[in-house]
Motif scaffolding. Structure first.
Motif, short mmCIF file in Angstrom:
data_model
loop_
_atom_site.label_atom_id
_atom_site.label_comp_id
_atom_site.label_asym_id
_atom_site.label_seq_id
_atom_site.Cartn_x
_atom_site.Cartn_y
_atom_site.Cartn_z
N VAL A 127 0.81 -1.22 0.00
CA VAL A 127 0.00 0.00 0.00
C VAL A 127 0.84 1.27 0.00
O VAL A 127 0.28 2.37 -0.09
CB VAL A 127 -0.94 0.01 1.23
CG1 VAL A 127 -1.85 -1.19 1.24
CG2 VAL A 127 -0.14 0.09 2.55
N ARG A 128 2.15 1.15 0.08
CA ARG A 128 2.99 2.33 0.31
C ARG A 128 2.84 3.41 -0.76
O ARG A 128 3.04 4.59 -0.48
CB ARG A 128 4.44 1.89 0.50
CG ARG A 128 5.41 2.18 -0.52
CD ARG A 128 6.89 2.01 -0.21
NE ARG A 128 7.32 1.96 1.17
CZ ARG A 128 7.76 3.03 1.83
NH1 ARG A 128 7.79 4.21 1.26
NH2 ARG A 128 8.17 2.92 3.06
N ASP A 129 2.45 3.06 -1.99
CA ASP A 129 2.36 4.05 -3.07
C ASP A 129 0.96 4.65 -3.23
O ASP A 129 0.71 5.42 -4.17
CB ASP A 129 2.80 3.42 -4.39
CG ASP A 129 4.27 3.04 -4.38
OD1 ASP A 129 5.05 3.73 -3.69
OD2 ASP A 129 4.64 2.05 -5.04
N ILE A 130 0.04 4.32 -2.33
CA ILE A 130 -1.31 4.89 -2.41
C ILE A 130 -1.25 6.34 -1.92
O ILE A 130 -0.78 6.63 -0.83
CB ILE A 130 -2.31 4.07 -1.55
CG1 ILE A 130 -2.47 2.67 -2.15
CG2 ILE A 130 -3.65 4.78 -1.47
CD1 ILE A 130 -3.33 1.75 -1.31
N LYS A 131 -1.76 7.25 -2.75
CA LYS A 131 -1.72 8.68 -2.41
C LYS A 131 -3.03 9.07 -1.73
O LYS A 131 -4.12 8.77 -2.21
CB LYS A 131 -1.50 9.52 -3.66
CG LYS A 131 -1.33 11.01 -3.39
CD LYS A 131 -0.93 11.78 -4.64
CE LYS A 131 0.54 11.56 -4.99
NZ LYS A 131 0.99 12.47 -6.07
N PHE A 188 -8.02 12.34 5.39
CA PHE A 188 -7.61 11.80 6.68
C PHE A 188 -7.10 12.95 7.55
O PHE A 188 -6.11 13.59 7.21
CB PHE A 188 -6.55 10.71 6.51
CG PHE A 188 -7.12 9.43 5.95
CD1 PHE A 188 -7.56 8.43 6.81
CD2 PHE A 188 -7.27 9.26 4.59
CE1 PHE A 188 -8.11 7.26 6.30
CE2 PHE A 188 -7.83 8.10 4.07
CZ PHE A 188 -8.25 7.09 4.94
N ARG A 189 -7.81 13.18 8.65
CA ARG A 189 -7.48 14.30 9.55
C ARG A 189 -6.90 13.77 10.85
O ARG A 189 -7.47 12.90 11.49
CB ARG A 189 -8.74 15.13 9.84
CG ARG A 189 -8.44 16.40 10.65
CD ARG A 189 -9.72 17.13 11.01
NE ARG A 189 -10.52 16.36 11.95
CZ ARG A 189 -10.32 16.33 13.26
NH1 ARG A 189 -9.31 17.01 13.80
NH2 ARG A 189 -11.10 15.62 14.04
N GLN A 190 -5.77 14.34 11.26
CA GLN A 190 -5.10 13.92 12.49
C GLN A 190 -5.73 14.62 13.70
O GLN A 190 -6.05 15.82 13.65
CB GLN A 190 -3.62 14.26 12.42
CG GLN A 190 -2.79 13.68 13.56
CD GLN A 190 -1.31 13.97 13.37
OE1 GLN A 190 -0.93 15.00 12.80
NE2 GLN A 190 -0.47 13.06 13.82
N HIS A 191 -5.91 13.86 14.79
CA HIS A 191 -6.43 14.47 16.01
C HIS A 191 -5.41 15.44 16.59
O HIS A 191 -4.20 15.19 16.59
CB HIS A 191 -6.73 13.39 17.05
CG HIS A 191 -8.02 12.68 16.79
ND1 HIS A 191 -8.76 12.07 17.78
CD2 HIS A 191 -8.73 12.50 15.65
CE1 HIS A 191 -9.85 11.54 17.28
NE2 HIS A 191 -9.85 11.77 15.97
N MET A 192 -5.93 16.54 17.13
CA MET A 192 -5.08 17.52 17.80
C MET A 192 -4.92 17.13 19.27
O MET A 192 -5.60 16.23 19.77
CB MET A 192 -5.69 18.91 17.65
CG MET A 192 -5.89 19.31 16.18
SD MET A 192 -6.63 20.93 15.97
CE MET A 192 -5.23 21.97 16.38
N ILE A 214 0.08 13.15 -0.43
CA ILE A 214 1.31 12.37 -0.50
C ILE A 214 0.97 10.90 -0.33
O ILE A 214 -0.15 10.54 0.06
CB ILE A 214 2.32 12.80 0.57
CG1 ILE A 214 1.71 12.66 1.97
CG2 ILE A 214 2.80 14.23 0.34
CD1 ILE A 214 2.67 12.97 3.10
N THR A 215 1.93 10.04 -0.64
CA THR A 215 1.68 8.60 -0.48
C THR A 215 1.75 8.24 1.00
O THR A 215 2.38 8.94 1.80
CB THR A 215 2.70 7.77 -1.26
OG1 THR A 215 4.01 7.96 -0.66
CG2 THR A 215 2.74 8.16 -2.73
#
Length: 654
Positions: A290-294, A352-356, A313-314
């Motif tokens: 899966v590493r190349d999935i952007k 995809f959102r990172q939690h603060m 980005i991937t």
């Protein structure tokens, strides 16, 4: 897959979609004839089938593909479990009350809704300012009606509102209260001021037993059932990690103000995975796949700056740059993306959102939400968290049951360290009932503290602290600390947990919005373009009429479709074939076969594709074989068009 078509130039119309969903009974408010209860919904036949198909694909995509261990644990949970996990103290949202009516609102939703409404009004006001001077009377009337809500804002105010919204999830309760006061944020339904935010625990309390002697809760998540069964799961997996357990089941959250249909409900279906991994090795053997999935990432750093710009980005780059904490977390983020796109979510409306920091759950070290854009904005549908060793550690400490992995080492580890040894007779006489406390406190000391205690023992000045903070003097006759060489053949550790958690009701609703459109020639003619994988009904069987001579062939086609594993329905009602297909387009049925008089003589039937309305023709067995492959995803409509002849609208009857 079906042919991509230019569906319509019409804008998405939520009211038309909601009317369709109600009319075709995808879902409806529960207890409706009694007035209903906010946040509770019943699924009708198409909604139930759609959810079942989503679950089936989830099981294939995760449980089967990843070789996970499936669980089904209880909903009712004794209170000590959630006291230990931290849910009793921390599983809460901030609420505010209307100062005049007493109506309760969720504080962060109030801030979001009011500020977004003001920004929308600003855009409309700027649009009106730029509009031509000549407007018709209806437009003037409309402008007058909305004048109270449409207001152009200063540029600095717009920037401030956008910054607040970008980091809304990071605000504490007092912060939200300050925002309400600073920006005069009121109950939008009444215009009244609201009070100070208060914490409200979201769990439904209950009791177990006829006298209520055992307090309990309805679970707000399925996760705790995995952790409490860890020892059994580990043994089932031949005492090896990494491994994952998975569960699909009901959860309950007493939402403060559920007002957004399936997006915020009090009873819902979750699908959760707990992937147990060595804390010293969070690589994943399949990460290279899966590493190349952007993907589109919205990091905590960007949000803290008051921005919402995505980095495309991937997943490989995200892990390499430490944007995503580790390979296993990254692997599941990518697999979540692949699952959502496969079942019909528009990848352009997925991020995809990172939690603060303030938003991060008490157990998590890193967490990313798969958020899907819809008519209400961006909505979290999947959370993917690194829960570290929190859950297993706290449950082990509370119960005394070791929730650990014991791993034989290929080569022993030889170390030197300070080792405390008590004189068993002397300690009992000296400390009596405090013996256990003394032993426990000393056993938990780190090497640095043991060295300090050893030095104090040599001077007969050794002291330790009880859990309540009081001091205990330890004489050197009771305790000796010596430096020893330790040969370790077994490594014992508490595994970390990576947890993807899916809200299936929210995902189902997103599918409805993302796949709804209307025919360009008829805006009232709604279509749900579900992928065949999840469509409630895969194929519609349409005899020309309900006349008796059609019954044998209709029954044969239906039987063969069922035996091929294709869920189908027969519609032999008296309305026209066009209307029968139109109402099944509303249900998202991707394919249909028509049986007419020529079919009876030639044993040929026509095959219709939902989105393009193109039709092909072939023998009964040929068409059923093609439909089966289309439903399984092993054949595209383009491929089907090469195997079957194009139907020109007329069959010969000779």
């Amino acid at each position: 897959m079906t042919t991509v078509v230019n569906k319509t130039a019409h804008e998405f119309d939520k009211q038309r979609l909601e009317a369709l969903l109600s009319r075709r009974f995808f879902y409806a408010p529960a207890f409706e004839i009694y007035g209903g209860v906010a946040g509770l919904y019943d699924y009708g036949p198409p909604g139930s089938a759609l959810q079942a198909n989503i679950i089936n694909e989830w099981r294939r995509h995760f449980i089967i593909e990843e070789g996970m261990h499936e669980l089904d644990t209880t909903i009712m949970t004794p209170a000590p479990v959630f006291e230990t996990s931290g849910h009793v103290a921390r599983f809460a949202d901030w609420m505010v009350k209307d100062t005049k009516t007493g109506d309760v609102l969720r504080a962060d939703h109030l801030v979001k809704n009011v500020l977004e409404a003001r920004l929308k009004g600003d855009l409309e006001a700027r649009g009106q300012a730029a509009a031509p001077a000549k407007v018709d009377e209806k437009a003037k009337k409309k402008k007058k009606e909305v004048a109270t809500t449409v207001k152009q804002l200063p540029d600095e105010t717009v920037a401030e509102y956008e910054k607040i919204l970008a980091q809304l999830d990071n605000y504490s309760g007092p912060d939200l209260g300050q925002l309400c006061r600073t920006h005069d944020l009121r109950n939008p339904d009444t215009g009244n001021e609201v009070g100070e935010p208060q914490l409200f625990n979201l769990m439904f309390a209950s009791s177990i037993g006829p006298t209520g002697q055992h307090p309990g809760f309805l679970r707000p998540e399925t996760a705790q059932g995995h952790f409490l069964n860890f020892s059994r799961l580990l043994e089932f997996n031949n005492n090896r990690i990494p491994f994952a357990s998975a569960q699909i089941g009901r959860s309950f959250r007493n939402e403060i103000s559920p007002r957004a249909g399936l997006l915020r409900v009090r009873e819902f279906t979750m699908a959760e995975i707990e992937h147990f991994v060595d804390p010293l090795d969070k690589r994943h053997p399949r990460f290279k796949e899966v590493r190349d999935i952007k993907l589109g990432f919205l990091s905590a750093t960007v949000q803290a700056e008051g921005k919402t710009n995505l980095s495309f980005i991937t997943i490989g780059e995200a892990v390499d740059q430490q944007i995503v904490a580790n390979e296993t977390l990254g692997y599941f983020v990518a697999r979540i993306y692949l699952f959502l796109v496969k079942i019909g979510i528009d990848p352009k409306r997925l991020r995809f959102r990172q939690h603060m920091a303030n938003e991060m759950a008490h157990y998590a070290t890193d967490c990313w939400d798969a958020e899907i854009h819809n008519s209400t904005g961006w909505t979290e549908c999947v959370g993917c968290a690194d829960r570290a060793a929190y859950d297993l550690t706290v449950h082990s400490n509370r119960t005394g049951h070791p929730l650990v992995v014991r791993q034989a080492l290929s080569e022993p580890i030889i170390t030197e360290r300070e080792v405390p040894e008590f004189d068993k007779k002397a300690i009992g006489k000296t400390f009596g009932k405090d013996t256990g406390t003394v032993q426990k406190v000393v056993a938990e000391l780190c090497q640095e503290d043991l060295v300090a205690l050893k030095e104090a023992l040599a001077k007969d000045e050794a002291q330790i602290s009880r859990p309540d903070g009081s001091k205990i003097h330890i004489p050197s006759s009771v305790l000796k600390i010596e430096r020893k060489t330790i040969k370790q053949n077994i490594r014992e550790f508490t595994p970390n947990v990576i947890e993807p958690s899916f809200g299936l009701g929210r995902i189902l609703y997103m599918l409805l919005e993302h796949n709804y459109w209307s025919r360009a020639q008829d805006v009232e003619r709604g279509v749900l373009s579900f992928p065949p994988l999840v469509a409630p009904t895969k194929c519609l069987v349409v005899p020309l009429s309900a006349r008796e001579e059609f019954e044998p062939l209709t029954a044969e086609v239906s039987s063969k479709l069922r035996k091929a594993g294709v869920f189908s329905r027969v519609d032999d009602s008296s309305v026209s074939i066009g209307k029968r297909y139109a109402r099944n387009d509303e249900l998202g049925t991707p394919f249909g076969v028509t049986i007419d008089f020529a079919s009876l003589k030639n044993r040929t039937i026509t095959l219709r594709e939902r989105d393009t309305t193109d039709q092909l023709i072939g023998s009964v067995d040929e068409v059923i074989e093609v439909v089966t492959e289309l439903v399984l995803g092993s054949l595209t409509w383009e491929g089907a068009s090469k195997r079957l002849a194009k139907y020109e609208g007329v069959q010969d009857v000779e």
